[in-house]
Design a protein around this motif. Structure first.
Motif, short mmCIF file in Angstrom:
data_model
loop_
_atom_site.label_atom_id
_atom_site.label_comp_id
_atom_site.label_asym_id
_atom_site.label_seq_id
_atom_site.Cartn_x
_atom_site.Cartn_y
_atom_site.Cartn_z
N VAL A 65 12.97 15.47 -72.69
CA VAL A 65 13.75 16.15 -73.57
C VAL A 65 13.90 17.14 -73.60
O VAL A 65 13.21 18.30 -72.81
CB VAL A 65 12.72 15.45 -74.91
N GLY A 68 16.88 19.87 -78.01
CA GLY A 68 16.90 19.21 -78.72
C GLY A 68 17.82 17.67 -78.54
O GLY A 68 17.88 17.16 -79.35
N CYS A 89 9.14 4.52 -82.87
CA CYS A 89 8.11 5.90 -82.89
C CYS A 89 6.54 5.77 -83.44
O CYS A 89 6.90 4.69 -84.50
CB CYS A 89 8.32 7.14 -84.54
N SER A 95 11.44 6.28 -87.96
CA SER A 95 11.59 7.36 -87.64
C SER A 95 12.47 6.56 -86.12
O SER A 95 13.24 7.18 -85.61
CB SER A 95 10.82 8.15 -86.89
N LYS A 112 17.44 16.48 -82.25
CA LYS A 112 16.69 17.33 -83.41
C LYS A 112 16.51 16.81 -84.48
O LYS A 112 14.79 17.20 -85.11
CB LYS A 112 17.49 18.14 -83.36
N PRO A 115 11.16 13.81 -86.39
CA PRO A 115 10.59 14.34 -86.73
C PRO A 115 9.55 14.52 -85.25
O PRO A 115 10.03 13.89 -84.14
CB PRO A 115 8.99 13.49 -88.07
N LYS A 116 8.74 15.77 -85.35
CA LYS A 116 8.33 16.28 -83.68
C LYS A 116 6.83 15.09 -83.61
O LYS A 116 6.47 14.22 -84.81
CB LYS A 116 7.12 17.22 -83.76
N GLY A 117 6.38 13.99 -82.49
CA GLY A 117 5.44 13.00 -82.43
C GLY A 117 5.62 12.45 -81.18
O GLY A 117 6.47 13.23 -79.73
N HIS A 118 5.06 11.39 -80.60
CA HIS A 118 5.10 10.77 -79.85
C HIS A 118 6.14 9.52 -80.03
O HIS A 118 6.52 9.21 -81.07
CB HIS A 118 3.90 10.22 -79.58
N TYR A 119 6.55 9.52 -78.39
CA TYR A 119 7.93 8.18 -79.27
C TYR A 119 8.39 6.94 -77.95
O TYR A 119 7.15 7.98 -77.03
CB TYR A 119 9.03 8.34 -79.66
N ALA A 139 6.96 12.54 -75.92
CA ALA A 139 6.78 13.62 -77.31
C ALA A 139 7.80 14.98 -76.75
O ALA A 139 8.26 14.73 -76.03
CB ALA A 139 5.44 13.65 -76.94
N TRP A 140 8.13 15.84 -78.31
CA TRP A 140 8.36 16.12 -78.86
C TRP A 140 7.91 16.90 -79.84
O TRP A 140 7.71 16.44 -80.67
CB TRP A 140 10.27 16.24 -79.08
#
Length: 140
Positions: A65, A68, A89, A95, A112, A115-119, A139-140
């Motif tokens: 990533v 965005g 997610c 998500s 973008k 939501p931010k987090g782990h995927y 993750a982002w």
């Protein structure tokens, strides 16, 4: 105050604590990994074979990533057919993202708005006439 009253007060406080704890736990939002969990487990051999086909292909997909965008660098060997992507997610089922695309050298997908987090990224497609599956945590 005698020991009997203290014992009763202690039991009432402990029961109140347990009831409060159960109430809090019951109100938590819990998303399942998948709705058809048992069906997916029965088909795990197909997934295992697809993962083995990816490892035996001799090339690797690069996913990262930046700015965005989810950037996928796909080698020529995996561009036989269209590729199906799934972004999962673990914390929020809303998500999750699923898409299909024609494989190219470099694919950019906007993430973008997520939501931010782990995927967990899963890509499936064809390689040398066999199904392959690629998995990576992001993750982002």
């Amino acid at each position: 105050m005698n020991w009997g009253k203290g014992l009763i007060i202690g039991m009432v406080c402990f029961m109140g604590f347990i009831i409060t704890l159960v109430t809090i736990m019951m109100n938590q939002k819990i998303d399942l990994v998948t709705d058809n969990y048992y069906l997916k487990e029965l088909e795990y051999n197909k997934t295992y074979d697809a993962l083995s086909n990816y490892q035996n292909a001799g090339a690797t997909i690069n996913a990262h990533v930046e700015n965005g965008l989810l950037v996928l660098e796909i080698p020529e060997i995996f561009r036989e057919d269209s590729i199906r992507g799934y972004l999962f997610c673990p914390g929020d089922m809303e998500s999750d993202l699923s898409w299909s695309f024609k494989a190219a050298d470099k694919v950019q997908l906007p993430v973008k708005q997520l939501p931010k987090g782990h995927y967990e990224l899963t890509l499936t497609g064809k390689c040398k006439g066999h199904t392959f599956e690629y998995q990576q945590r992001l993750a982002w």
